[in-house]
Design a protein around this motif. Structure first.
Motif, PDB file in Angstrom:
ATOM      1  N   THR A 111     -13.772  -0.949  13.832  1.00  0.00           N
ATOM      2  CA  THR A 111     -13.830  -0.710  15.276  1.00  0.00           C
ATOM      3  C   THR A 111     -12.612   0.054  15.784  1.00  0.00           C
ATOM      4  O   THR A 111     -12.692   0.747  16.798  1.00  0.00           O
ATOM      5  CB  THR A 111     -13.945  -2.042  16.032  1.00  0.00           C
ATOM      6  OG1 THR A 111     -12.872  -2.904  15.626  1.00  0.00           O
ATOM      7  CG2 THR A 111     -15.275  -2.713  15.731  1.00  0.00           C
ATOM      8  N   THR A 112     -11.495  -0.044  15.089  1.00  0.00           N
ATOM      9  CA  THR A 112     -10.277   0.644  15.531  1.00  0.00           C
ATOM     10  C   THR A 112      -9.981   1.908  14.723  1.00  0.00           C
ATOM     11  O   THR A 112      -9.310   2.815  15.220  1.00  0.00           O
ATOM     12  CB  THR A 112      -9.058  -0.297  15.436  1.00  0.00           C
ATOM     13  OG1 THR A 112      -8.955  -0.802  14.095  1.00  0.00           O
ATOM     14  CG2 THR A 112      -9.212  -1.456  16.402  1.00  0.00           C
ATOM     15  N   LEU A 113     -10.479   1.998  13.506  1.00  0.00           N
ATOM     16  CA  LEU A 113     -10.156   3.141  12.648  1.00  0.00           C
ATOM     17  C   LEU A 113     -11.258   4.188  12.585  1.00  0.00           C
ATOM     18  O   LEU A 113     -11.040   5.280  12.054  1.00  0.00           O
ATOM     19  CB  LEU A 113      -9.851   2.656  11.221  1.00  0.00           C
ATOM     20  CG  LEU A 113      -8.605   1.789  11.046  1.00  0.00           C
ATOM     21  CD1 LEU A 113      -8.431   1.407   9.585  1.00  0.00           C
ATOM     22  CD2 LEU A 113      -7.366   2.517  11.554  1.00  0.00           C
ATOM     23  N   TYR A 114     -12.432   3.878  13.120  1.00  0.00           N
ATOM     24  CA  TYR A 114     -13.566   4.800  12.991  1.00  0.00           C
ATOM     25  C   TYR A 114     -13.302   6.116  13.722  1.00  0.00           C
ATOM     26  O   TYR A 114     -13.439   7.200  13.139  1.00  0.00           O
ATOM     27  CB  TYR A 114     -14.829   4.131  13.526  1.00  0.00           C
ATOM     28  CG  TYR A 114     -16.063   4.992  13.459  1.00  0.00           C
ATOM     29  CD1 TYR A 114     -16.573   5.422  12.244  1.00  0.00           C
ATOM     30  CD2 TYR A 114     -16.728   5.380  14.624  1.00  0.00           C
ATOM     31  CE1 TYR A 114     -17.707   6.210  12.178  1.00  0.00           C
ATOM     32  CE2 TYR A 114     -17.866   6.160  14.568  1.00  0.00           C
ATOM     33  CZ  TYR A 114     -18.350   6.573  13.349  1.00  0.00           C
ATOM     34  OH  TYR A 114     -19.471   7.352  13.294  1.00  0.00           O
ATOM     35  N   ALA A 168     -17.957   5.916   7.860  1.00  0.00           N
ATOM     36  CA  ALA A 168     -18.067   4.507   8.242  1.00  0.00           C
ATOM     37  C   ALA A 168     -18.181   3.620   7.006  1.00  0.00           C
ATOM     38  O   ALA A 168     -17.561   2.547   6.935  1.00  0.00           O
ATOM     39  CB  ALA A 168     -19.281   4.313   9.153  1.00  0.00           C
ATOM     40  N   TYR A 169     -18.956   4.061   6.015  1.00  0.00           N
ATOM     41  CA  TYR A 169     -19.127   3.259   4.795  1.00  0.00           C
ATOM     42  C   TYR A 169     -17.809   3.120   4.036  1.00  0.00           C
ATOM     43  O   TYR A 169     -17.558   2.088   3.404  1.00  0.00           O
ATOM     44  CB  TYR A 169     -20.188   3.897   3.904  1.00  0.00           C
ATOM     45  CG  TYR A 169     -20.477   3.091   2.656  1.00  0.00           C
ATOM     46  CD1 TYR A 169     -21.178   1.892   2.731  1.00  0.00           C
ATOM     47  CD2 TYR A 169     -20.036   3.525   1.406  1.00  0.00           C
ATOM     48  CE1 TYR A 169     -21.435   1.141   1.596  1.00  0.00           C
ATOM     49  CE2 TYR A 169     -20.290   2.781   0.266  1.00  0.00           C
ATOM     50  CZ  TYR A 169     -20.991   1.594   0.365  1.00  0.00           C
ATOM     51  OH  TYR A 169     -21.233   0.850  -0.761  1.00  0.00           O
ATOM     52  N   VAL A 220     -20.409   2.664  15.376  1.00  0.00           N
ATOM     53  CA  VAL A 220     -19.981   2.191  14.056  1.00  0.00           C
ATOM     54  C   VAL A 220     -20.495   0.774  13.799  1.00  0.00           C
ATOM     55  O   VAL A 220     -20.800   0.411  12.650  1.00  0.00           O
ATOM     56  CB  VAL A 220     -18.443   2.262  13.931  1.00  0.00           C
ATOM     57  CG1 VAL A 220     -17.768   1.217  14.793  1.00  0.00           C
ATOM     58  CG2 VAL A 220     -18.020   2.105  12.479  1.00  0.00           C
ATOM     59  N   THR A 221     -20.644  -0.030  14.843  1.00  0.00           N
ATOM     60  CA  THR A 221     -21.207  -1.371  14.667  1.00  0.00           C
ATOM     61  C   THR A 221     -22.678  -1.293  14.275  1.00  0.00           C
ATOM     62  O   THR A 221     -23.145  -2.033  13.399  1.00  0.00           O
ATOM     63  CB  THR A 221     -21.054  -2.191  15.956  1.00  0.00           C
ATOM     64  OG1 THR A 221     -19.663  -2.271  16.306  1.00  0.00           O
ATOM     65  CG2 THR A 221     -21.598  -3.596  15.771  1.00  0.00           C
ATOM     66  N   GLU A 222     -23.419  -0.381  14.906  1.00  0.00           N
ATOM     67  CA  GLU A 222     -24.823  -0.192  14.543  1.00  0.00           C
ATOM     68  C   GLU A 222     -24.949   0.349  13.119  1.00  0.00           C
ATOM     69  O   GLU A 222     -25.875  -0.022  12.386  1.00  0.00           O
ATOM     70  CB  GLU A 222     -25.497   0.752  15.536  1.00  0.00           C
ATOM     71  CG  GLU A 222     -25.662   0.156  16.929  1.00  0.00           C
ATOM     72  CD  GLU A 222     -26.313   1.119  17.896  1.00  0.00           C
ATOM     73  OE1 GLU A 222     -26.520   2.296  17.506  1.00  0.00           O
ATOM     74  OE2 GLU A 222     -26.617   0.714  19.032  1.00  0.00           O
ATOM     75  N   LEU A 223     -24.026   1.217  12.728  1.00  0.00           N
ATOM     76  CA  LEU A 223     -24.033   1.717  11.350  1.00  0.00           C
ATOM     77  C   LEU A 223     -23.782   0.585  10.364  1.00  0.00           C
ATOM     78  O   LEU A 223     -24.388   0.538   9.286  1.00  0.00           O
ATOM     79  CB  LEU A 223     -22.973   2.810  11.183  1.00  0.00           C
ATOM     80  CG  LEU A 223     -23.244   4.146  11.869  1.00  0.00           C
ATOM     81  CD1 LEU A 223     -22.057   5.083  11.688  1.00  0.00           C
ATOM     82  CD2 LEU A 223     -24.506   4.789  11.322  1.00  0.00           C
ATOM     83  N   LEU A 224     -22.881  -0.324  10.732  1.00  0.00           N
ATOM     84  CA  LEU A 224     -22.599  -1.471   9.873  1.00  0.00           C
ATOM     85  C   LEU A 224     -23.837  -2.350   9.729  1.00  0.00           C
ATOM     86  O   LEU A 224     -24.177  -2.789   8.620  1.00  0.00           O
ATOM     87  CB  LEU A 224     -21.434  -2.275  10.449  1.00  0.00           C
ATOM     88  CG  LEU A 224     -21.084  -3.580   9.717  1.00  0.00           C
ATOM     89  CD1 LEU A 224     -20.704  -3.304   8.269  1.00  0.00           C
ATOM     90  CD2 LEU A 224     -19.952  -4.309  10.433  1.00  0.00           C
TER      91      LEU A 224
END
Length: 201
Positions: A81-84, A70-71, A119-123
């Motif tokens: 959001t589309t590539l994770y 994700a990083y 992935v949004t929470e990771l961001l």
């Protein structure tokens, strides 16, 4: 098992005695090895705890792999959001140890960790960690300067961007860090000043 009691103790001691023969017997050596093994492994409860702890550590390592992926997207400004999910699928394929794919197989259906929510929470978590590190370095600096710029976007919203220049105590170099982008109601000096003071607190 012994079915007859040992009564003749005169023949027990000595190099050729019954005790020495028993000590050198295969059954006694196996029993000693089993006892030593059980003492090293601990009780059944301890063994279960050790297995659970190893599993927790393994899950943390695999979750670290997800965070690294994700990083990578965050750092290179790629649409996370589309590539994770495709990135995780690729990582699972090229992981010859199969640890990542095994991790996904063990996950429950409602906890696959490849969703846009994850992935949004990771961001958000990554952003919080970076912000804390930047603020720590700013607090450690003896000299700072605040830079602010007010502008109106295409939707006629008035925005205020705030940056801080400080001396990095680790390198001794001047560093600029973006702090925040805020919407303001008015663009007069007092409003801008109050907004900056409130944000820096």
């Amino acid at each position: 098992f012994t079915i007859q009691p040992f009564v003749n103790w005169k023949c027990a001691p000595g190099r050729s005695g019954r005790l020495e023969k028993h000590l050198q017997s295969t059954y006694h050596k196996i029993a000693v090895q089993n006892l030593s093994f059980r003492q090293q492994e601990g009780s059944v409860a301890q063994q279960l705890f050790n297995v659970n702890e190893l599993e927790r550590q393994e899950n943390r390592h695999r979750f670290g792999d997800l965070l690294d992926g994700a990083y990578f997207l965050f750092k290179h400004e790629l649409p996370h959001t589309t590539l994770y999910a495709p990135l995780l699928e690729l990582l699972s394929k090229i992981d010859h140890s199969k640890k990542l794919s095994t991790f996904f197989d063990k996950c429950q259906k409602n906890a696959t960790y490849d969703s846009t929510t994850t992935v949004t929470e990771l961001l958000q978590s990554t952003s919080e960690v970076i912000d804390k590190r930047i603020l720590t370095k700013i607090r450690e600096s003896r000299i700072i300067s605040v830079m602010a710029h007010e502008g109106t976007d295409i939707d006629h919203y008035q925005n205020l961007s705030i940056c801080i220049r400080y001396c990095n105590q680790d390198t001794g170099e001047s560093t600029e860090s973006y702090i925040s982008l805020l919407k303001i109601k008015d663009k007069d000096a007092q409003t801008i000043f109050d907004t900056i003071v409130k944000e820096l607190k």
